[in-house]
Each structure stands twice: as structure tokens, then as C-alpha cells.
Design an enzyme around this catalytic site. Structure first.
Site: not given
Ligand code: OAD
Length: 247
Positions: A109, A126, A158, A197
Site C-alpha cells: 500500500n 510500492h 530541472c 489478491s
Molecule cells: P488488490 O485490489 O489486487 O486486492 C485486494 C484484496 O483485498 C482482494 O483479494 C480482496 O479480496 C481483499 N479485500 C478487500 N477488502 C478486504 C477486507 N475488508 N478485508 C480483507 N481483505 C479484503 O490489491 P493488492 O493485492 O494490494 O500495485 O494489489 C497489489 C498491487 O496491484 C498494488 O500494490 C498495486 C496494484 O496494481 C501497483 O500499483 C504497482
């Protein structure tokens, strides 16, 4: 919310006995603070997916569009507060450090809510959405700025374009972060994964790496994910309810 009692007891025991806990969080941990996740129903901005905006190519093609998305996210996150999931992780860190153990919280995050909640050993792999830096790495200018930005912010040194201080798809993670991650994955006896995810690399491989080196793995997520396979114990429900129960 009902959770299986035996599994809760087992997770509590692991969290109480750990000498070195590693944690990996994703957008789901901030969801209950009102920050939209990237995937799933609230994952789109206009018609775009994160993979279409969070890349160096998207920025080169249309920096104004990419900045519009980040300014929208900055405005949305600015007044948000940590939720019970963030606070449970602060408590976990405090207890483990108090008894002389080690702790490291790796987060994907960029919202800074773990730090705002009071977590101290945070590794933001990130980057940080509040950092603005020169798009030209040779210039190197950067600063933390939580204010309202121009539609197309410029580097004051720059005069080139500035960009958000986050890691985009196709970019390497910061070197210092990788060193810390490696230390955690090598040393931890417990690895807790929450609200991710598990589809974006390299973070998606961390739970597997920790498990291969002998750590117990706990997953907390609303739904099963590819990482559920790597977990000894998996809890499905809101992180803001489950983490306080486990900690
Ligand atoms: P995602 O949006 O891919 O996944 C969020 C996860 O949180 C999902 O598996 C949901 O089921 C779960 N979720 C949602 N609400 C929840 C809650 N209240 N309690 C528990 N789980 C919950 O987000 P990330 O896995 O963080 O990168 O995504 C990874 C990366 O992809 C991010 O850091 C970002 C994105 O593109 C970049 O921007 C480089």
C-alpha cells in the site's frame, strides 16, 4: 462474524509464540478505511484498470491522465484514517518487540496508513503516494507533498515532468526494500498475509518463499486467493474484524 474456534486458537498461539513475524499487506487492509482496492468491483477508475495506468508507458503516452488518476487517489486518501486492521498490526508489533522478538511489515500500500496508525517497521515496497519526484532519475529531485498538486506537476530543479513516488508495473522495487524483504523472508518463523489478491509479483511470491524456509503462513482475506494454497491457516472475512480477533 463467526470464525472456527480451533483455528483462531491455533493462530493466536502462533502469534504469541513467534520470535520473528513477517507481515505482507495489500489494498484489502485499507478497504475498511474507505480506500478503494485495485481489483474487484470498485477497482476501476473511469474505464481503466491499474495495469493500464500504473506503468512507465502510460506515463510517457499521457502523463496528464496518469496524474489525474493519482490526484484523484491522493484526494480520496488524504483524510482517511487507519482502521482496526492497521491498529491490530501495531499492537502485534509492539508485543513482539516488547518480548525481544523481531517484526517486519511489508506493505504494497502506498497510502501511508500503517505509518499513520503507528507501525514502525514498515517496508513500503510500492513507494509512497505522497512523494513527488522528478521523472528523470538522473535529476533525482524528490519531496513529500500531501497538498493539492497541479494537473501536470513539474520538477523545480530541472523543469522536466514530475511523477508520483510509487513503483509502477515493469519497474524494480527499491533496493533497500528488497534487502529488508529478503531478511524477513529468510528469518521469519511466521508470515501473515492480509488483504492482498496475491497476483502482483514479486509480492505474490513472498508467502511461498517464507513457507519454503520453514515459516508458518496465515492468510486473512475476504475471499480465497492463490495464496490460500500457501497458508497453513486461512481466515476469510474483513481484516478489520479478523486481525483484532487474532491479535
Ligand atoms: P488488490 O485490489 O489486487 O486486492 C485486494 C484484496 O483485498 C482482494 O483479494 C480482496 O479480496 C481483499 N479485500 C478487500 N477488502 C478486504 C477486507 N475488508 N478485508 C480483507 N481483505 C479484503 O490489491 P493488492 O493485492 O494490494 O500495485 O494489489 C497489489 C498491487 O496491484 C498494488 O500494490 C498495486 C496494484 O496494481 C501497483 O500499483 C504497482
Amino acid at each position: 462474524m463467526r470464525l472456527p474456534g480451533e483455528k483462531v486458537e491455533e493462530a493466536r498461539r502462533l502469534l504469541e509464540e513467534t520470535r520473528f513475524a513477517g507481515v505482507l499487506t495489500g489494498a484489502g487492509v485499507s478497504a475498511e478505511s474507505g480506500v478503494p482496492t485495485f481489483r474487484g468491483k470498485d477497482g476501476l477508475w473511469k474505464q481503466f484498470r491499474a495495469e493500464e495506468l500504473a506503468t512507465p508507458e502510460a506515463f510517457a503516452r499521457d502523463p496528464g491522465l496518469v496524474w489525474e488518476w493519482y490526484r484523484w487517489r491522493r484526494n480520496l486518501i488524504r483524510e482517511k484514517e487507519p482502521n482496526p486492521a492497521h491498529r491490530a498490526l501495531v499492537e502485534l508489533e509492539k508485543r513482539i518487540l516488547e518480548r525481544g522478538g523481531e517484526f517486519g511489515l511489508i506493505t504494497q500500500n502506498v497510502d501511508g496508513l500503517h505509518e499513520k496508525a503507528g507501525s514502525r517497521r514498515v517496508i513500503p515496497i510500492h513507494g509512497n503516494i505522497w512523494e513527488v519526484r522528478c521523472a528523470d532519475p538522473a535529476c533525482g529531485w524528490k519531496k513529500v507533498d500531501r497538498g493539492e498538486l497541479d494537473p501536470l506537476p513539474r520538477c523545480p530543479e530541472c523543469g522536466g515532468l514530475a511523477r508520483p513516488g510509487v513503483v509502477w508495473f515493469g519497474e524494480a522495487l527499491p533496493e533497500e526494500a528488497l534487502v529488508e524483504v529478503e531478511r524477513i523472508l529468510r528469518g521469519c518463523d511466521l508470515f501473515l498475509v492480509a488483504g492482498t489478491s496475491g497476483v502482483v509479483q514479486p509480492a505474490a511470491s513472498f508467502a511461498w518463499a517464507a513457507r519454503r524456509r520453514g515459516a508458518k503462513v496465515i492468510e486473512v482475506n475476504l475471499v480465497p486467493t492463490p495464496l490460500t494454497q500457501a497458508a497453513h491457516l486461512a481466515f476469510h472475512g474483513p481484516a478489520g474484524e479478523i486481525l483484532p480477533r487474532l491479535v
